[in-house]
Write a protein that holds these residues in place. Structure first.
Motif, PDB file in Angstrom:
ATOM      1  N   ARG A 294       0.654  -1.133   0.002  1.00 41.77           N
ATOM      2  CA  ARG A 294      -0.064   0.122   0.134  1.00 41.77           C
ATOM      3  C   ARG A 294       0.846   1.432  -0.236  1.00 41.77           C
ATOM      4  NH1 ARG A 294      -3.179  -0.459   5.597  1.00 41.77           N
ATOM      5  NH2 ARG A 294      -1.860  -2.047   6.159  1.00 41.77           N
ATOM      6  N   ARG A 295      -0.258   1.906  -0.288  1.00 39.46           N
ATOM      7  CA  ARG A 295       0.304   3.194  -0.210  1.00 39.46           C
ATOM      8  C   ARG A 295      -0.041   4.173   0.617  1.00 39.46           C
ATOM      9  NH1 ARG A 295       0.629   5.183  -6.577  1.00 39.46           N
ATOM     10  NH2 ARG A 295      -1.730   5.356  -5.931  1.00 39.46           N
ATOM     11  N   PHE A 296       0.706   5.267   0.902  1.00 41.49           N
ATOM     12  CA  PHE A 296       0.454   6.277   1.721  1.00 41.49           C
ATOM     13  C   PHE A 296      -0.913   7.018   1.399  1.00 41.49           C
ATOM     14  CE2 PHE A 296       4.781   6.243   3.500  1.00 41.49           C
ATOM     15  CZ  PHE A 296       4.355   5.353   4.685  1.00 41.49           C
ATOM     16  N   MET A 297      -1.604   7.718   2.241  1.00 42.45           N
ATOM     17  CA  MET A 297      -3.025   8.705   1.566  1.00 42.45           C
ATOM     18  C   MET A 297      -2.018   9.759   0.673  1.00 42.45           C
ATOM     19  SD  MET A 297      -5.657   7.951   2.576  1.00 42.45           S
ATOM     20  CE  MET A 297      -6.841   9.406   2.377  1.00 42.45           C
ATOM     21  N   PRO A 298      -2.606  10.145  -0.264  1.00 42.55           N
ATOM     22  CA  PRO A 298      -2.223  11.002  -1.368  1.00 42.55           C
ATOM     23  C   PRO A 298      -2.239  12.156  -0.736  1.00 42.55           C
ATOM     24  CG  PRO A 298      -4.303  10.279  -2.127  1.00 42.55           C
ATOM     25  CD  PRO A 298      -4.051   9.363  -1.043  1.00 42.55           C
TER      26      PRO A 298
END
Length: 379
Positions: A294-298
């Motif tokens: 995952r990725r971090f919140m944009p």
């Protein structure tokens, strides 16, 4: 959906902003970053003192439904835990990039909720903590003992399932670590939460009272135990019962053996309380947390945020768990949540013989057998 698969951890908000129980000397200031301005617009004119919350705030509306107010996502501080957390707060939105961000925030909240559900509400609180009771029951209570008869059915398949779980689900590198939490933290989380486990807070209504969201099982257990134990002295003089409880406390839950909340098992009321909690956890509570689930919140100004504006569906799919892990996780929950083909429900038994002792009183009171009852001198 914000309540997720785990509504059994929803609590009434006792203070605002929500505080943390983490030691500030070690983890810094972990007080929530959610402000009144984030949520007041959605409170229908009420104050923050009338909401339900964890770090996802939910508002209990007059129609009985929960409205999401805010989600707070926190990361460890880049300079170390003692500096507190780095937090972002998200509020509901339906359109544009704000709506896409809100969808992502809900996904993160649901993932955390699911992870806590599987590791704590399900595995720790209904499987792991019950296992010592199963072992002690089989070691110290004969199959003819009334408490063995009362509890035995509720322990059905527990040891077998727990053994399988240790082999393929919760073991290092197991399925749960591949689909829920990074392997470094999964079992560590369960171990830390267990340090605050309190046996007497696990049953109803204590659990509901503790969470400020206010049984028939207790009444049933009380009637049953009263049939066999007419006085407290009978509890204290039952050597099987006393050795059973001693092992549960001193061996099975040895890490917590000195906690003051343990029932002393000196009275019938304490026996009723203990058996009620055990039955509730091993049956109804387990069913509630087991079946059906995952990725971090944009950040603004980044390419990820631009993609969220131009193509939110693609950005969303890039952020959530990869397809294989998702299918594996969903399949795991589906398998674990199935009902057994030979399931038995509360109040049912495979055969009625477990209550045959109740007929002894009826026979003793029958005048036809007046010469066949009373004390017998057996060598």
């Amino acid at each position: 959906m914000l309540a997720g698969v785990n509504p059994v951890i929803i609590q009434r908000l006792q203070e605002f902003p929500p505080a943390s129980r983490l030691d500030p000397e070690v983890y810094g200031n972990q007080t929530s970053s959610i402000k009144r301005k984030h949520i007041e617009k959605n409170l229908d004119g009420l104050t923050v003192d009338e909401t339900y919350a964890s770090r996802t705030l939910l508002f209990l509306q007059d129609n009985g439904t929960l409205r999401p107010l805010a989600i707070e996502l926190s990361l460890p501080h880049p300079q170390g835990d003692k500096h507190g957390a780095t937090s972002l707060v998200f509020t509901p939105a339906d359109e544009g990039v704000e709506g896409a961000v809100w969808q992502l925030a809900k996904a993160y909240a649901a993932v955390n909720d699911s992870g806590y559900h599987q590791l704590i509400s399900h595995w720790l609180n209904t499987h792991a903590t019950i296992e010592p009771f199963v072992i002690a029951t089989n070691r110290h209570l004969s199959v003819l003992h009334p408490i063995f008869k009362l509890l035995q059915l509720h322990f059905r398949d527990t040891m077998y399932i727990n053994a399988l779980a240790r082999q393929i689900l919760i073991n290092a590198g197991g399925i749960l670590e591949l689909t829920v939490f990074p392997g470094k933290y999964a079992m560590e989380m369960s171990s830390i939460v267990y340090k605050n486990w309190v046996f007497t807070e696990q049953g109803l209504p204590a659990d509901l009272l503790k969470r400020s969201v206010q049984t028939a099982i207790e009444a049933w257990v009380d009637d049953y135990c009263s049939f066999y134990y007419s006085t407290d002295d009978m509890i204290r003089d039952d050597t099987e019962l006393q050795s059973w409880w001693m092992e549960v406390r001193n061996e099975g839950h040895g890490d917590l053996k000195d906690e003051p909340w343990w029932p002393q098992m000196q009275t019938r009321a304490e026996l009723v309380e203990a058996c009620t909690i055990i039955i509730w956890v091993a049956s109804a509570l387990h069913a509630a947390v087991n079946f059906g689930h995952r990725r971090f919140m944009p950040e603004s100004g980044t390419p990820e945020y631009a993609e969220l504006e131009s193509n939110p569906d693609v950005a969303y799919l890039k952020t959530i768990t990869a397809q294989f892990q998702t299918l594996l996780g969903v399949s795991l929950i589906e398998i674990l949540s199935r009902h057994a083909s030979d399931e038995i429900y509360l109040g049912q038994r495979e055969n009625p013989e477990w209550t045959s002792d109740n007929r002894i009183v009826e026979r003793n009171n029958d005048s036809r057998w007046k010469n066949c009852n009373g004390p017998v001198k057996v060598p």
